[in-house]
Write an enzyme that holds these catalytic residues in place. Structure first.
Site, PDB file in Angstrom:
ATOM      1  N   ASN A  55      47.814  35.936  19.062  1.00  0.00           N
ATOM      2  CA  ASN A  55      48.514  34.690  20.306  1.00  0.00           C
ATOM      3  C   ASN A  55      48.945  33.958  19.545  1.00  0.00           C
ATOM      4  OD1 ASN A  55      48.664  33.600  23.413  1.00  0.00           O
ATOM      5  ND2 ASN A  55      47.291  32.115  22.258  1.00  0.00           N
TER       6      ASN A  55
ATOM      7  N   TYR B 136      48.904  24.101  21.442  1.00  0.00           N
ATOM      8  CA  TYR B 136      47.378  23.592  21.641  1.00  0.00           C
ATOM      9  C   TYR B 136      47.267  22.031  21.041  1.00  0.00           C
ATOM     10  CZ  TYR B 136      46.299  28.437  22.905  1.00  0.00           C
ATOM     11  OH  TYR B 136      46.148  29.226  23.651  1.00  0.00           O
ATOM     12  N   ARG B 137      47.559  21.056  21.751  1.00  0.00           N
ATOM     13  CA  ARG B 137      46.613  19.856  20.905  1.00  0.00           C
ATOM     14  C   ARG B 137      45.152  19.894  20.043  1.00  0.00           C
ATOM     15  NH1 ARG B 137      44.559  16.568  26.133  1.00  0.00           N
ATOM     16  NH2 ARG B 137      42.032  16.698  25.495  1.00  0.00           N
TER      17      ARG B 137
ATOM     18  N   TRP C  83      40.752  24.230  22.852  1.00  0.00           N
ATOM     19  CA  TRP C  83      41.210  25.374  24.090  1.00  0.00           C
ATOM     20  C   TRP C  83      41.016  25.728  25.159  1.00  0.00           C
ATOM     21  CZ3 TRP C  83      39.202  28.215  19.380  1.00  0.00           C
ATOM     22  CH2 TRP C  83      40.399  28.936  18.634  1.00  0.00           C
TER      23      TRP C  83
ATOM     24  N   GLU D  99      54.771  36.063  20.797  1.00  0.00           N
ATOM     25  CA  GLU D  99      55.542  35.308  21.444  1.00  0.00           C
ATOM     26  C   GLU D  99      55.434  35.365  20.371  1.00  0.00           C
ATOM     27  OE1 GLU D  99      51.775  34.065  23.870  1.00  0.00           O
ATOM     28  OE2 GLU D  99      51.742  34.542  21.376  1.00  0.00           O
TER      29      GLU D  99
ATOM     30  N   ASP E 121      46.914  12.031  28.274  1.00  0.00           N
ATOM     31  CA  ASP E 121      48.105  13.471  28.397  1.00  0.00           C
ATOM     32  C   ASP E 121      49.323  13.625  29.298  1.00  0.00           C
ATOM     33  OD1 ASP E 121      48.228  16.161  28.318  1.00  0.00           O
ATOM     34  OD2 ASP E 121      45.298  16.482  28.596  1.00  0.00           O
TER      35      ASP E 121
END
Length: 482
Positions: A169, A173-174, A187, A234, A283
């Site tokens: 995968n 993600y930060r 996550w 991906e 965010d």
């Protein structure tokens, strides 16, 4: 384009890249400059001189519809959507003559040739740092907003494998930087990376290997943000969009493959069961997300180009750069969504809805309860389960025109009969629900009503000028000097 450098050269040639020579700070200052640029539809930004680091910063790479299309190798994202539509319509048993069969075989061969290609050496490993030489603080990682808990890596490709199936995968993600060798791994509950971590906990594994790629070709960088099914690679999807394979190279300290053309690679592992406080963070909701417990990545190696560039992004009150990335996803995923729910005509996830708070969908309605059927179908598909508000309108409503949508909703809505309340999963970042990650949702049937819906009154006709008058005025328009 093979890498981010090709893209920067392309943007410079097209007058869509600004180079800043003046010294700037990675703490808040780059955010303020970038936000002002995005608000006026400005160019991508290349900061050559960032305080405390020898590495330049590039930001706002995807911050317009045109740059997002160029990043995918086209002039308009719809070209990719049309290509996806063609792929999805490939029949299992091609009909007709030899030409039909050859066309299908050609399409399938194109997909096969787009699979990732493993190479033995790569630009991303020109410099290899391990053990005591590992130091994340050498990079110009941004502190984006005043109340952020620290510096955050915001545009990574985080690569992990399912501990049981071995399926790869890639997600965006930060990552909060704790010190020179550890970072927080944000996550979120419903993301595939989190599923891998939970599976590691279930199996009681000692560690789950992770690699983080910063920079790659622009298509691959974007693909990490796509909400793909868990068993879809991906890198392979990027290859299909690019129409050429993504070159991968084996990491030095973990058993994972990373984009060979990346700028910087961070290798390491997370320990199932180990958590640390991560956040707060300004965010994409436009608000700070609260501090919470998330996995910790321990860095075992950093590899990079000798003249590495640090790519990053800033999120905040919409629209920001991530809106343009999300809108491209919306357009490209629409053909797949229409394959599952054929009555859908179009969808719009406006910037103000920050992807999962508001989804507007137009449908061809055929039977009682059809709008409700579509609502529940959408809530049952992948990350659309997180949609908090779904508005359904008729097929002839332009869902991209929010003024038209507001007009139809306010006029067509009978609140007592046209509103659906339900409950289900919510995004980790949702702050409105009393319970974390779970709460209420609303569906609004703003379609026109008829006897099919049990509506006894006559529904009014929309005011529309006669076509012959429109044509006549068009022909005479120059006479009016308007």
């Amino acid at each position: 384009m093979e890498n981010i450098r090709d893209f920067l050269a392309f943007l410079k040639e097209h007058g869509d890249l600004a180079t800043i020579d003046a010294e700037v700070s990675s703490e808040l200052e780059i955010t303020e400059i970038t936000e002002r640029t995005i608000r006026v539809n400005g160019p991508a930004l290349f900061f050559k001189n960032v305080s405390g680091s020898d590495i330049p910063v590039v930001i706002n790479l995807f911050g317009s519809h045109q740059r997002m299309a160029w990043a995918l190798g086209v002039d308009d994202v719809q070209e990719i959507a049309d290509r996806v539509t063609k792929i999805l319509k490939i029949p299992q048993n091609p009909p007709g003559g030899i030409m039909d069969k050859l066309t299908v075989l050609g399409d399938l061969a194109g997909i096969a040739k787009s699979q990732p290609k493993l190479v033995k050496s790569a630009p991303c490993q020109e410099i290899i740092l391990t053990d005591k030489d590992v130091n994340l603080n050498e990079f110009p990682i941004l502190k984006c907003w005043p109340q952020d808990a620290g510096k955050f890596i915001t545009l990574p490709l985080v690569i992990s494998k399912d501990p049981t199936t071995g399926r790869r995968n890639v997600g965006t993600y930060r990552m909060q930087v704790y010190d020179q060798t550890t970072v927080g791994m944000h996550w979120q509950t419903h993301k595939v990376g989190a599923k891998h971590f939970r599976e590691g906990e279930r199996r009681k594994d000692d560690r789950l290997e992770v690699a983080v790629a910063l920079g790659a070709d622009p298509t691959t960088m974007w693909t990490g943000s796509m909400p793909l099914p868990p068993d879809m690679d991906e890198f392979a999807v990027s290859g299909v969009i690019r129409q050429k394979p993504v070159r991968l190279v084996k990491c030095k300290t973990v058993d994972l493959e990373v984009p060979a053309e990346a700028e910087i690679i961070i290798e390491g592992y997370v320990v199932p069961g180990e958590y640390r406080t991560e956040g707060p963070f300004g965010d994409h909701t436009g608000f700070y997300s609260s501090a919470d417990q998330y996995p910790v990545m321990h860095v075992t190696a950093i590899t990079r180009r000798a003249d590495a560039i640090y790519p990053t992004t800033v999120v905040g009150r919409p629209p920001m750069e991530d809106f343009y990335m999300g809108k491209a996803t919306e357009r490209i995923m629409l053909p797949a969504l229409k394959m599952i729910i054929p009555e859908i005509v179009d969808i719009n996830m406006p910037a103000e809805g920050i992807f999962h708070n508001l989804l507007i969908v137009s449908i061809r309605k055929e039977y009682p309860g059809h709008a409700r059927k579509v609502m529940h179908a959408l809530w049952g598909i992948g990350l659309l389960m997180l949609a908090k508000v779904i508005i359904v309108v008729d097929h002839d409503v332009d869902v991209q025109n929010t003024s038209e949508v507001a007009w139809k909703v306010s006029g067509n809505l009978n609140p007592e009969s046209d509103v659906v309340f339900t409950e289900g999963p919510l995004d980790d970042l949702d702050y409105s629900s009393p319970a974390l990650k779970y709460g209420s949702k609303i569906g609004i049937d703003a379609t026109s009503k008829s006897q099919v819906d049990g509506f006894s009154r006559e529904w009014p006709e929309e005011i529309v000028m006669a076509k012959e008058i429109i044509d006549r005025v068009n022909e005479r328009w120059q006479e009016f000097n308007l």
